[in-house]
Design an enzyme around this catalytic site. Structure first.
Site, PDB file in Angstrom:
ATOM      1  N   SER A  48       0.855  -1.180   0.000  1.00  0.00           N
ATOM      2  CA  SER A  48       0.000   0.000   0.000  1.00  0.00           C
ATOM      3  C   SER A  48       0.891   1.230   0.000  1.00  0.00           C
ATOM      4  CB  SER A  48      -0.921  -0.010   1.225  1.00  0.00           C
ATOM      5  OG  SER A  48      -0.549   1.006   2.129  1.00  0.00           O
ATOM      6  N   LYS A  49       0.350   2.307  -0.532  1.00  0.00           N
ATOM      7  CA  LYS A  49       1.165   3.522  -0.643  1.00  0.00           C
ATOM      8  C   LYS A  49       1.586   4.029   0.728  1.00  0.00           C
ATOM      9  CE  LYS A  49       0.153   4.608  -5.250  1.00  0.00           C
ATOM     10  NZ  LYS A  49      -0.697   5.163  -6.248  1.00  0.00           N
TER      11      LYS A  49
END
Ligand code: GLU
Length: 479
Positions: A256-257
Site C-alpha cells: 500500500s502507498k
C-alpha cells in the site's frame, strides 16, 4: 495475417511513477522488445480533478531513466495514432458512444446521484450484495427525456450489458477466466460532462492504437468483461489480456502507498542513489521467475529470457534485501569513471569535504565502492566519520578508560605528527611502531585509536579514516 505486437503503458497523471506502475510498464516493454513490437506510452487523464501538473512528464522521464523507453509517447507521437492524451480526443469518444446509442447498445440515463443512492439503499435492504443499475432509463420516451432536460438534468450514457452471456478469455497470467454478464450492471461509459469513463476510453484507445496485448495489474481483472462487451458491440477484435499479480510486502500484505518500509516511487530511488539497471533487474524478478534462479539480468538478458508463460501467477514479494543486494552488485560492477559520475554528487553533500579537490573526492569515493548499497549510504558513512556528537557505548567507554589505551593514543599522536604520507603501508608501519613502543597489540592497540577518531568501533580501514579526516583533524581529535 501476422499482427504486429503493440503494447502500452497508460498511466493517469495523478502522481509520480509508482513501483507497481513501473513493473507493469517494464513487462509491456519486454513483451514489445522480445517480439519486435512497439511499446506505447499514453495518458489516461480523464479524472481531471486528480491530475497533477508535471506528473505526466515526470512519469515518462522516470521510465526512460529506468531504460523502459517508449517507441511512442506524447513527446514522440506517431501521427497515425495521435493524440496520446485522452482529454485531447473527447470528440472521438463521443462519436463512438453515439454510435453505440444509435445501435441500441447504450442509452442515456438521467438518474441523479440521489436517486442512484436510493436505488443502492433499496437493493441493499433486499440483501443484494453488489449494486446493479435497475435500468430505470433504459426505455425512456422522447417526452420523458424532454421532461428531464427541462428540469436541468444532463444525461450520462450507460452501456447495456447483454444478458445470459459469459465472457471468457485466456489470460496470459492466469489461464482461462470467465465472467457472467448478468453479474455486471449497465455501467456508465460517458459522464454528463462529455468525458468518457476509463472502461470506455481504454477500449477505444486500445482499438485505435492497434494494441495487441494488454499486461496490467490484477486490480483491472474485473474491468475486463466490461471492456469485452464493448469490443463485442463494435465488432472489434479484443487484445490478449494478462493480469499481473499483486505485489506484497514482507508480511504478505498487499503493498500500500502508506507502507513506510518500502520506498514506493521511482524518483525516490533515483534520489537515494539506486542505479536504473538495478531497479530494472529488481522489477524484472518481481513478477517473473527465472528458470535457473539467476538473480542478475541486464536489460538485454531480460529481453532474451522473457517469456509471457513464465509470468508469476502468485503474489510477488517485495524483498528490500534483494533490492539492496542488486543495487550493490551493480555499483560494484561500474567502471571507476561511471562510479564517480554516479557517486560524486552524493560525496559532495558532505560539507566537511568542501575543501577537497576533485581527485581527493574520487579517492575517498573509491574507498566505499564495495561497501555501499546505495549512493545515499556513502553520505551516511562519511557523516558517521565526521560526526563527533554521538556518544559511545558503555563497552567502548570502558575500552577507552584502560591505561593501555591512553598509552597507545599518546604514542600514536607522536608518530602521526611525524608522518608525511598517509597510505596503507605508512599507517601499517605506524601501528607497528606504536606496538613496539607500548607493548600493546591486537584489539587494545587498534580500537582506542578508532574510537578516539570516530567514536564507533567498526567501519572502513584506519588508513582510510585518517586519510579522509586529514592529519590535522586526527591530531586534534586525539588530543
Ligand atoms: N490508467 C490505468 C491504470 O493506471 C490503466 C489501466 C489499463 O492498463 O488498462 O491503472
Amino acid at each position: 495475417m501476422f499482427k504486429k505486437i503493440r503494447v502500452r503503458y497508460a498511466p493517469s497523471p495523478t502522481g509520480y511513477l509508482h513501483i507497481g506502475g513501473a513493473r507493469s510498464a517494464l513487462f509491456n516493454y519486454l513483451y514489445a522488445k522480445k517480439y519486435n513490437g512497439d511499446f506505447v506510452f499514453r495518458i489516461e487523464d480523464t479524472d481531471v480533478e486528480r491530475n497533477i501538473p508535471g506528473a505526466e512528464v515526470s512519469q515518462l522521464h522516470d521510465l526512460i531513466w529506468l531504460g523502459i523507453i517508449p517507441d511512442e509517447s506524447p513527446e514522440i507521437p506517431n501521427p497515425k495514432y495521435a493524440p496520446y492524451r485522452q482529454m485531447e480526443k473527447l470528440d472521438i469518444y463521443k462519436k463512438y458512444a453515439d454510435e453505440l446509442v444509435e445501435k441500441g447498445y447504450a442509452y442515456e440515463c438521467y438518474c441523479s446521484e440521489e436517486e442512484l443512492a436510493e436505488m443502492k439503499e433499496e437493493q441493499l435492504s433486499r440483501g443484494v450484495k453488489s449494486f446493479k443499475y435497475d435500468r430505470h432509463c433504459l426505455n425512456l420516451t422522447e417526452e420523458e427525456k424532454a421532461k428531464y432536460i427541462a428540469e436541468g438534468r444532463k444525461p450520462v450514457i450507460r452501456l447495456k450489458m447483454e444478458s445470459g452471456v459469459t465472457f471468457k478469455f485466456d489470460d496470459l497470467v492466469r489461464g482461462e477466466v470467465s465472467f457472467k454478464s448478468d453479474d455486471i450492471g449497465d455501467f456508465v461509459i460517458m459522464k454528463s460532462n462529455g468525458i468518457p469513463t476509463y472502461n470506455f476510453a481504454v477500449v477505444v484507445d486500445d482499438h485505435l492504437m492497434e494494441i495487441s496485448h494488454v499486461l496490467r495489474g490484477e486490480e483491472h481483472l474485473s474491468n475486463t468483461p466490461k471492456q469485452l462487451q464493448i469490443y463485442k458491440y463494435f465488432g472489434w477484435e479484443a487484445p490478449t489480456f494478462g493480469h499481473m499479480t499483486i505485489i506484497v510486502n514482507e508480511n504478505g500484505k498487499k503493498l500500500s502507498k502508506r507502507d513506510n518500509n518500502i520506498v514506493q516511487f521511482v524518483s525516490q530511488y533515483k534520489e537515494l542513489g539506486y542505479l536504473p539497471e538495478a531497479i530494472f533487474n529488481f522489477l524484472f524478478l518481481l513478477g517473473w521467475t527465472s528458470e535457473d534462479n539467476n538473480e542478475i539480468f541486464t536489460k538485454e538478458e531480460a529481453i532474451k529470457a522473457f517469456d509471457p508463460k513464465r509470468l508469476s501467477s502468485s503474489p510477488s514479494m517485495f524483498d528490500n534485501k534483494r533490492l539492496k543486494y542488486t543495487n550493490s552488485y551493480y555499483i560494484k560492477h561500474l567502471d571507476d569513471e561511471k562510479y564517480f559520475e554516479f557517486v560524486l554528487p552524493f560525496v559532495k553533500k558532505v560539507a566537511e569535504l568542501n575543501s577537497k579537490s576533485e581527485n581527493e573526492l574520487k579517492s575517498i569515493a573509491l574507498i566505499f565502492k564495495n561497501e555501499i548499497n546505495t549512493g545515499a549510504e556513502i553520505v551516511e558513512h562519511l557523516n558517521e566519520i565526521f560526526d563527533l556528537n554521538k556518544s559511545m557505548s558503555e563497552e567502548d567507554e570502558e575500552m577507552m578508560s584502560l591505561d593501555s589505551s591512553k598509552l597507545v593514543i599518546d604514542e600514536f599522536k607522536k608518530e602521526l605528527s611525524n608522518l608525511d604520507e598517509i597510505n596503507h603501508e605508512t599507517v601499517k608501519a605506524l601501528f607497528k611502531n606504536v606496538q613496539a613502543a607500548t607493548g600493546v597489540k591486537g584489539k587494545n592497540l587498534y580500537m582506542p585509536i578508532r574510537l578516539k577518531l570516530t567514536k564507533v568501533p567498526h567501519g572502513i580501514e584506519m588508513y582510510n579514516i585518517i586519510g579522509i579526516l586529514g592529519k590535522d583533524e586526527c591530531l586534534s581529535r586525539l588530543n
